[in-house]
Design a protein around this motif. Structure first.
Motif, PDB file in Angstrom:
ATOM      1  N   MET A 167       0.830  -1.210   0.000  1.00  0.00           N
ATOM      2  CA  MET A 167       0.000   0.000   0.000  1.00  0.00           C
ATOM      3  C   MET A 167       0.866   1.262   0.000  1.00  0.00           C
ATOM      4  N   ASN A 168       2.017   1.222   0.660  1.00  0.00           N
ATOM      5  CA  ASN A 168       2.921   2.373   0.634  1.00  0.00           C
ATOM      6  C   ASN A 168       3.438   2.619  -0.781  1.00  0.00           C
ATOM      7  N   ALA A 169       3.664   1.534  -1.526  1.00  0.00           N
ATOM      8  CA  ALA A 169       4.120   1.692  -2.910  1.00  0.00           C
ATOM      9  C   ALA A 169       3.018   2.306  -3.773  1.00  0.00           C
ATOM     10  N   LEU A 170       1.764   1.939  -3.487  1.00  0.00           N
ATOM     11  CA  LEU A 170       0.642   2.498  -4.256  1.00  0.00           C
ATOM     12  C   LEU A 170       0.322   3.932  -3.853  1.00  0.00           C
ATOM     13  N   MET A 171       0.466   4.215  -2.571  1.00  0.00           N
ATOM     14  CA  MET A 171       0.121   5.538  -2.040  1.00  0.00           C
ATOM     15  C   MET A 171       1.315   6.086  -1.259  1.00  0.00           C
ATOM     16  N   PRO A 172       2.293   6.641  -1.944  1.00  0.00           N
ATOM     17  CA  PRO A 172       3.464   7.168  -1.224  1.00  0.00           C
ATOM     18  C   PRO A 172       3.074   8.293  -0.272  1.00  0.00           C
ATOM     19  N   ASP A 173       3.834   8.410   0.798  1.00  0.00           N
ATOM     20  CA  ASP A 173       3.563   9.419   1.822  1.00  0.00           C
ATOM     21  C   ASP A 173       3.813  10.808   1.226  1.00  0.00           C
ATOM     22  N   ASN A 174       2.748  11.549   1.051  1.00  0.00           N
ATOM     23  CA  ASN A 174       2.870  12.889   0.477  1.00  0.00           C
ATOM     24  C   ASN A 174       2.481  13.960   1.490  1.00  0.00           C
ATOM     25  N   GLY A 175       2.768  13.694   2.747  1.00  0.00           N
ATOM     26  CA  GLY A 175       2.419  14.643   3.789  1.00  0.00           C
ATOM     27  C   GLY A 175       1.045  14.387   4.376  1.00  0.00           C
ATOM     28  N   MET A 176       0.263  13.621   3.689  1.00  0.00           N
ATOM     29  CA  MET A 176      -1.080  13.278   4.198  1.00  0.00           C
ATOM     30  C   MET A 176      -0.950  11.965   4.965  1.00  0.00           C
ATOM     31  N   ILE A 177      -1.700  10.989   4.577  1.00  0.00           N
ATOM     32  CA  ILE A 177      -1.678   9.702   5.253  1.00  0.00           C
ATOM     33  C   ILE A 177      -1.083   8.664   4.300  1.00  0.00           C
ATOM     34  N   SER A 178      -0.260   7.779   4.839  1.00  0.00           N
ATOM     35  CA  SER A 178       0.409   6.784   4.006  1.00  0.00           C
ATOM     36  C   SER A 178      -0.479   5.561   3.817  1.00  0.00           C
ATOM     37  N   GLY A 179      -0.118   4.741   2.851  1.00  0.00           N
ATOM     38  CA  GLY A 179      -0.859   3.520   2.571  1.00  0.00           C
ATOM     39  C   GLY A 179      -0.836   2.542   3.728  1.00  0.00           C
ATOM     40  N   SER A 180       0.315   2.447   4.402  1.00  0.00           N
ATOM     41  CA  SER A 180       0.400   1.522   5.545  1.00  0.00           C
ATOM     42  C   SER A 180      -0.458   2.021   6.706  1.00  0.00           C
TER      43      SER A 180
END
Length: 174
Positions: A130-143
């Motif tokens: 999930m982190n790979a799909l949704m990288p941490d961009n200051g919001m909430i991370s995939g993990s």
């Protein structure tokens, strides 16, 4: 006058024993029923929900395993088979509890604990993906999303366990 439950001999309405065969006359008469009646509607609703969810899980789990979706994560096949086994156990437990069997409650409890373990394992396993799909961009991370959803689902599983173990439901099972 009433008849003896065993031999058919005529007895007085308030007779507790037959003078001919010496058999107690408590079976079939509500005034002699020593066991209080409890409302089983809540247990039936819980069992109904459990059975419907288990059947849905069995169908969707079977379709997923047959379809063999290729996720780039090792261990997903084991999770699929484990989830299918737990769904079958919960279906069996729900049916047993509808029949007022205590072993259904024990089976449900074991299946629910296994499901909680599977949920936690899945969240840990999927967090990197999930982190790979949704990288941490200051919001909430995939993990973080995976862990929050695992906590919420686990909370629901625990609530159902507690509801099944309420004294009123436990009392109905033998």
């Amino acid at each position: 006058m009433k008849q003896c439950n065993h031999c058919g001999n005529m007895l007085a309405n308030d007779a507790t024993y037959c003078y001919a065969c010496n058999i107690p006359q408590t079976v079939g008469f509500e005034e002699f029923d020593s066991k209080p009646k409890y409302n089983d509607t809540f247990l039936k609703v819980l069992c109904g929900i459990t059975i419907v969810v288990a059947v849905f899980s069995i169908i969707s789990g079977t379709v997923s395993l047959i379809k063999d979706s290729h996720l780039p994560i090792d261990g997903m096949k084991v999770i699929g088979y484990s989830g299918l086994a737990v769904a079958i156990a919960k279906l069996t437990a729900g049916i047993l509890m509808l029949r007022k069997k205590l072993k259904g409650l024990y089976l449900y409890t074991l299946a629910q604990i296994a499901l909680i373990a599977i949920q936690i394992y899945t969240a840990v396993l999927m967090s990197g993906y999930m982190n790979a799909l949704m990288p941490d961009n200051g919001m909430i991370s995939g993990s973080s999303i995976m862990m929050i959803s695992a906590v919420i689902v686990t909370f629901v599983y625990i609530i159902f366990l507690i509801m099944y173990w309420l004294p009123n439901n436990r009392r109905l099972l033998s």
